[in-house]
Design a protein around this motif. Structure first.
Motif, PDB file in Angstrom:
ATOM      1  N   VAL A 187       0.819  -1.218   0.000  1.00  0.00           N
ATOM      2  CA  VAL A 187       0.000   0.000   0.000  1.00  0.00           C
ATOM      3  C   VAL A 187       0.854   1.270   0.000  1.00  0.00           C
ATOM      4  O   VAL A 187       0.389   2.322  -0.444  1.00  0.00           O
ATOM      5  CB  VAL A 187      -0.982   0.037   1.197  1.00  0.00           C
ATOM      6  CG1 VAL A 187      -1.896  -1.166   1.172  1.00  0.00           C
ATOM      7  CG2 VAL A 187      -0.249   0.141   2.533  1.00  0.00           C
ATOM      8  N   THR A 188       2.089   1.183   0.468  1.00  0.00           N
ATOM      9  CA  THR A 188       2.939   2.381   0.449  1.00  0.00           C
ATOM     10  C   THR A 188       3.273   2.809  -0.972  1.00  0.00           C
ATOM     11  O   THR A 188       3.692   3.949  -1.194  1.00  0.00           O
ATOM     12  CB  THR A 188       4.249   2.161   1.236  1.00  0.00           C
ATOM     13  OG1 THR A 188       4.918   0.992   0.748  1.00  0.00           O
ATOM     14  CG2 THR A 188       3.980   2.028   2.722  1.00  0.00           C
ATOM     15  N   GLU A 189       3.065   1.914  -1.923  1.00  0.00           N
ATOM     16  CA  GLU A 189       3.289   2.256  -3.325  1.00  0.00           C
ATOM     17  C   GLU A 189       2.102   3.025  -3.910  1.00  0.00           C
ATOM     18  O   GLU A 189       2.204   3.598  -4.996  1.00  0.00           O
ATOM     19  CB  GLU A 189       3.527   0.979  -4.148  1.00  0.00           C
ATOM     20  CG  GLU A 189       4.800   0.226  -3.777  1.00  0.00           C
ATOM     21  CD  GLU A 189       6.049   1.045  -4.068  1.00  0.00           C
ATOM     22  OE1 GLU A 189       6.053   1.796  -5.065  1.00  0.00           O
ATOM     23  OE2 GLU A 189       7.016   0.945  -3.287  1.00  0.00           O
ATOM     24  N   THR A 190       0.984   3.047  -3.183  1.00  0.00           N
ATOM     25  CA  THR A 190      -0.233   3.662  -3.716  1.00  0.00           C
ATOM     26  C   THR A 190      -0.441   5.097  -3.250  1.00  0.00           C
ATOM     27  O   THR A 190      -1.272   5.809  -3.799  1.00  0.00           O
ATOM     28  CB  THR A 190      -1.471   2.846  -3.305  1.00  0.00           C
ATOM     29  OG1 THR A 190      -1.624   2.906  -1.870  1.00  0.00           O
ATOM     30  CG2 THR A 190      -1.310   1.389  -3.720  1.00  0.00           C
ATOM     31  N   GLU A 191       0.294   5.527  -2.219  1.00  0.00           N
ATOM     32  CA  GLU A 191       0.098   6.856  -1.650  1.00  0.00           C
ATOM     33  C   GLU A 191       1.452   7.484  -1.327  1.00  0.00           C
ATOM     34  O   GLU A 191       2.151   7.023  -0.423  1.00  0.00           O
ATOM     35  CB  GLU A 191      -0.756   6.756  -0.378  1.00  0.00           C
ATOM     36  CG  GLU A 191      -0.829   8.023   0.464  1.00  0.00           C
ATOM     37  CD  GLU A 191      -1.347   9.215  -0.313  1.00  0.00           C
ATOM     38  OE1 GLU A 191      -0.515  10.115  -0.611  1.00  0.00           O
ATOM     39  OE2 GLU A 191      -2.553   9.246  -0.632  1.00  0.00           O
ATOM     40  N   PRO A 192       1.858   8.517  -2.082  1.00  0.00           N
ATOM     41  CA  PRO A 192       3.172   9.145  -1.860  1.00  0.00           C
ATOM     42  C   PRO A 192       3.393   9.612  -0.425  1.00  0.00           C
ATOM     43  O   PRO A 192       4.523   9.560   0.081  1.00  0.00           O
ATOM     44  CB  PRO A 192       3.154  10.333  -2.827  1.00  0.00           C
ATOM     45  CG  PRO A 192       2.185   9.938  -3.899  1.00  0.00           C
ATOM     46  CD  PRO A 192       1.138   9.137  -3.205  1.00  0.00           C
ATOM     47  N   ARG A 193       2.314  10.033   0.263  1.00  0.00           N
ATOM     48  CA  ARG A 193       2.483  10.539   1.624  1.00  0.00           C
ATOM     49  C   ARG A 193       2.841   9.442   2.621  1.00  0.00           C
ATOM     50  O   ARG A 193       3.318   9.723   3.723  1.00  0.00           O
ATOM     51  CB  ARG A 193       1.219  11.266   2.073  1.00  0.00           C
ATOM     52  CG  ARG A 193       1.001  12.594   1.345  1.00  0.00           C
ATOM     53  CD  ARG A 193      -0.184  13.344   1.920  1.00  0.00           C
ATOM     54  NE  ARG A 193      -1.428  12.638   1.705  1.00  0.00           N
ATOM     55  CZ  ARG A 193      -2.380  12.471   2.633  1.00  0.00           C
ATOM     56  NH1 ARG A 193      -2.209  12.961   3.843  1.00  0.00           N
ATOM     57  NH2 ARG A 193      -3.493  11.822   2.337  1.00  0.00           N
ATOM     58  N   PHE A 194       2.650   8.179   2.230  1.00  0.00           N
ATOM     59  CA  PHE A 194       3.012   7.069   3.115  1.00  0.00           C
ATOM     60  C   PHE A 194       4.527   6.928   3.262  1.00  0.00           C
ATOM     61  O   PHE A 194       4.995   6.081   4.022  1.00  0.00           O
ATOM     62  CB  PHE A 194       2.412   5.761   2.603  1.00  0.00           C
ATOM     63  CG  PHE A 194       0.931   5.626   2.840  1.00  0.00           C
ATOM     64  CD1 PHE A 194       0.268   6.467   3.724  1.00  0.00           C
ATOM     65  CD2 PHE A 194       0.201   4.648   2.169  1.00  0.00           C
ATOM     66  CE1 PHE A 194      -1.105   6.340   3.936  1.00  0.00           C
ATOM     67  CE2 PHE A 194      -1.173   4.514   2.378  1.00  0.00           C
ATOM     68  CZ  PHE A 194      -1.823   5.366   3.264  1.00  0.00           C
ATOM     69  N   VAL A 195       5.279   7.744   2.525  1.00  0.00           N
ATOM     70  CA  VAL A 195       6.739   7.722   2.669  1.00  0.00           C
ATOM     71  C   VAL A 195       7.127   8.020   4.112  1.00  0.00           C
ATOM     72  O   VAL A 195       8.188   7.598   4.587  1.00  0.00           O
ATOM     73  CB  VAL A 195       7.406   8.733   1.699  1.00  0.00           C
ATOM     74  CG1 VAL A 195       7.140  10.164   2.141  1.00  0.00           C
ATOM     75  CG2 VAL A 195       8.911   8.483   1.601  1.00  0.00           C
ATOM     76  N   LEU A 196       6.272   8.736   4.839  1.00  0.00           N
ATOM     77  CA  LEU A 196       6.537   9.012   6.253  1.00  0.00           C
ATOM     78  C   LEU A 196       6.714   7.712   7.031  1.00  0.00           C
ATOM     79  O   LEU A 196       7.615   7.580   7.865  1.00  0.00           O
ATOM     80  CB  LEU A 196       5.377   9.809   6.858  1.00  0.00           C
ATOM     81  CG  LEU A 196       5.538  10.137   8.345  1.00  0.00           C
ATOM     82  CD1 LEU A 196       6.353  11.406   8.520  1.00  0.00           C
ATOM     83  CD2 LEU A 196       4.187  10.277   9.025  1.00  0.00           C
ATOM     84  N   PHE A 197       5.863   6.726   6.744  1.00  0.00           N
ATOM     85  CA  PHE A 197       5.925   5.450   7.448  1.00  0.00           C
ATOM     86  C   PHE A 197       7.138   4.624   7.002  1.00  0.00           C
ATOM     87  O   PHE A 197       7.662   3.816   7.764  1.00  0.00           O
ATOM     88  CB  PHE A 197       4.627   4.677   7.243  1.00  0.00           C
ATOM     89  CG  PHE A 197       3.414   5.416   7.715  1.00  0.00           C
ATOM     90  CD1 PHE A 197       3.250   5.746   9.051  1.00  0.00           C
ATOM     91  CD2 PHE A 197       2.443   5.839   6.806  1.00  0.00           C
ATOM     92  CE1 PHE A 197       2.132   6.455   9.490  1.00  0.00           C
ATOM     93  CE2 PHE A 197       1.324   6.544   7.235  1.00  0.00           C
ATOM     94  CZ  PHE A 197       1.175   6.848   8.580  1.00  0.00           C
ATOM     95  N   LEU A 198       7.575   4.848   5.764  1.00  0.00           N
ATOM     96  CA  LEU A 198       8.771   4.152   5.290  1.00  0.00           C
ATOM     97  C   LEU A 198      10.017   4.632   6.029  1.00  0.00           C
ATOM     98  O   LEU A 198      10.985   3.890   6.175  1.00  0.00           O
ATOM     99  CB  LEU A 198       8.933   4.348   3.783  1.00  0.00           C
ATOM    100  CG  LEU A 198       7.865   3.675   2.915  1.00  0.00           C
ATOM    101  CD1 LEU A 198       8.089   4.021   1.437  1.00  0.00           C
ATOM    102  CD2 LEU A 198       7.875   2.158   3.109  1.00  0.00           C
ATOM    103  N   LEU A 199      10.001   5.881   6.501  1.00  0.00           N
ATOM    104  CA  LEU A 199      11.116   6.384   7.312  1.00  0.00           C
ATOM    105  C   LEU A 199      11.220   5.607   8.616  1.00  0.00           C
ATOM    106  O   LEU A 199      12.307   5.379   9.136  1.00  0.00           O
ATOM    107  CB  LEU A 199      10.922   7.871   7.608  1.00  0.00           C
ATOM    108  CG  LEU A 199      11.109   8.835   6.442  1.00  0.00           C
ATOM    109  CD1 LEU A 199      10.622  10.229   6.823  1.00  0.00           C
ATOM    110  CD2 LEU A 199      12.562   8.886   5.987  1.00  0.00           C
ATOM    111  N   MET A 200      10.089   5.182   9.156  1.00  0.00           N
ATOM    112  CA  MET A 200      10.084   4.385  10.379  1.00  0.00           C
ATOM    113  C   MET A 200      10.533   2.958  10.082  1.00  0.00           C
ATOM    114  O   MET A 200      11.285   2.356  10.854  1.00  0.00           O
ATOM    115  CB  MET A 200       8.679   4.373  10.989  1.00  0.00           C
ATOM    116  CG  MET A 200       8.082   5.747  11.256  1.00  0.00           C
ATOM    117  SD  MET A 200       6.357   5.610  11.839  1.00  0.00           S
ATOM    118  CE  MET A 200       5.758   7.271  11.449  1.00  0.00           C
ATOM    119  N   TYR A 201      10.064   2.440   8.950  1.00  0.00           N
ATOM    120  CA  TYR A 201      10.332   1.044   8.592  1.00  0.00           C
ATOM    121  C   TYR A 201      11.772   0.820   8.154  1.00  0.00           C
ATOM    122  O   TYR A 201      12.403  -0.168   8.546  1.00  0.00           O
ATOM    123  CB  TYR A 201       9.366   0.638   7.475  1.00  0.00           C
ATOM    124  CG  TYR A 201       9.549  -0.765   6.956  1.00  0.00           C
ATOM    125  CD1 TYR A 201       9.061  -1.859   7.661  1.00  0.00           C
ATOM    126  CD2 TYR A 201      10.206  -0.997   5.747  1.00  0.00           C
ATOM    127  CE1 TYR A 201       9.222  -3.153   7.175  1.00  0.00           C
ATOM    128  CE2 TYR A 201      10.377  -2.280   5.257  1.00  0.00           C
ATOM    129  CZ  TYR A 201       9.884  -3.362   5.973  1.00  0.00           C
ATOM    130  OH  TYR A 201      10.059  -4.630   5.492  1.00  0.00           O
TER     131      TYR A 201
END
Length: 345
Positions: free
Chosen positions: A164-178
């Motif tokens: 799902v992080t590929e579907t919403e650019p703003r989810f990059v915030l959560f990728l910083l945690m991951y």
């Protein structure tokens, strides 16, 4: 009896007054504003709990980082001042303090403890300043709550999270945690200028928000670097829908969107844009699970615990060890598989 509440802002701070009638509330508001403008808010037992609480924060929380102080004030207002903030200090009884704390029953032990400490702070500081003769919070008892369990993502959750992080650019915030182990508050502070290189390896400067140890530099995996490399130096990596820094409310909305998209990806049905129970995503999934996953991934890849402590920004290595020694279901199954192979050989 329901009270009428009025609010106003004075020198950047929000003030609240309550009255039994519209006229009484407006009169209190006018008097409060006048007193503030004339500097007549006296430090005395006649002060309301709210008036003293904010003064105590100004006097005794000087060593706190700004973000920590903001969190403390937010919790203080929501959990304590909204309940007894309008009461004069001198009339607050132990019963009142206990009832405020009892409102947290059934919530997490962390929240209960933080509310407990906040109540103790307000009345302890009032007592040592001789504003009250007796501290009414001395013998309050914490109600029962549940223990927060921070855990890693399951394999299924990990798959759907990355999907799902590929579907919403703003989810990059959560990728910083991951991918980088950022705390949620740290991820919200990351800017383009925090991205640099060490010997051609992209690294991220995490401006720690919790302790001095939290300030650190961590490697950025290539898959994440490709998503954030073009961030302008003075722009935030994680933003709201307007491209601005995430506020607490916009961050909460983004979290809810992540939960929604993961549930849908995991097979949850939708009716008229609403998710239909049961929800496939576990109730205890929170963004902090992503940071926990980062740490367990370090363990699985054989990273020394002392290096992991630095990368996580832990002040105490025991915190890292608690994660490094945690045995999850996948670990148990892997051991079982190895034992079965040995028995069959």
């Amino acid at each position: 009896m329901s009270y009428i509440t009025k609010t106003f802002t004075f020198e950047g701070k929000r003030y609240y007054v309550r009255g039994k009638t519209e006229r009484e509330a407006l009169l209190k508001l006018a008097n409060k504003r006048r007193d503030l403008e004339e500097g007549k808010v006296a430090v005395s037992g006649n002060m309301t709990v709210s008036a003293w609480a904010y003064k105590a924060v100004e006097a005794y929380k000087t060593n706190q980082k700004d973000i920590t102080k903001v969190k403390f004030i937010r919790r203080m207002k929501k959990c304590v001042l909204d309940e007894i903030g309008d009461m004069p200090l001198r009339i607050v009884k132990p019963f009142d303090c206990q009832m405020v704390l009892n409102k947290q029953a059934g919530k997490s032990k962390t929240q209960i403890n933080e509310t407990y400490q906040t109540i103790k702070f307000i009345f302890k500081t009032a007592r040592i300043n001789n504003l009250i003769a007796i501290d009414p919070s001395v013998d309050i008892v914490k109600p029962k709550g549940y223990k927060n369990t921070r855990r890693s993502l399951t394999d299924e959750e990990r798959y759907h999270f990355l999907k799902v992080t590929e579907t919403e650019p703003r989810f990059v915030l959560f990728l910083l945690m991951y991918y980088c182990g950022c705390r949620p508050s740290e991820a919200r502070e990351v800017m383009g200028k925090d991205i640099s290189f060490i010997n051609n390896q992209p690294v991220l400067h995490i401006r720690g928000t919790k302790t001095d140890n939290a300030d650190r530099v961590v490697p950025i995996p290539e898959v994440l670097f490709e998503k954030i490399k073009d961030t302008a130096p003075d722009n935030y990596v994680g933003t709201n829908i307007y491209g601005e820094k995430l506020s607490q409310s916009s961050y909460d909305k983004l979290c809810r969107k992540l939960y929604r998209e993961m549930n849908i990806s995991m097979g949850c049905k939708v009716y008229r844009s609403q998710l239909v129970p049961p929800y496939p995503l576990a109730e205890d999934f929170v963004p902090y699970c992503l940071r926990h996953t980062y740490c367990t991934d370090l363990q699985k890849k054989g990273v020394d615990i002392r290096i992991a402590q630095y990368l996580m920004g832990h002040a105490d290595i025991k915190m890292t060890a608690n994660i490094y020694t945690h045995i999850d279901e996948n670990t148990v199954l892997n051991v079982a598989d190895k034992l079965n192979k040995k028995c069959n050989s």
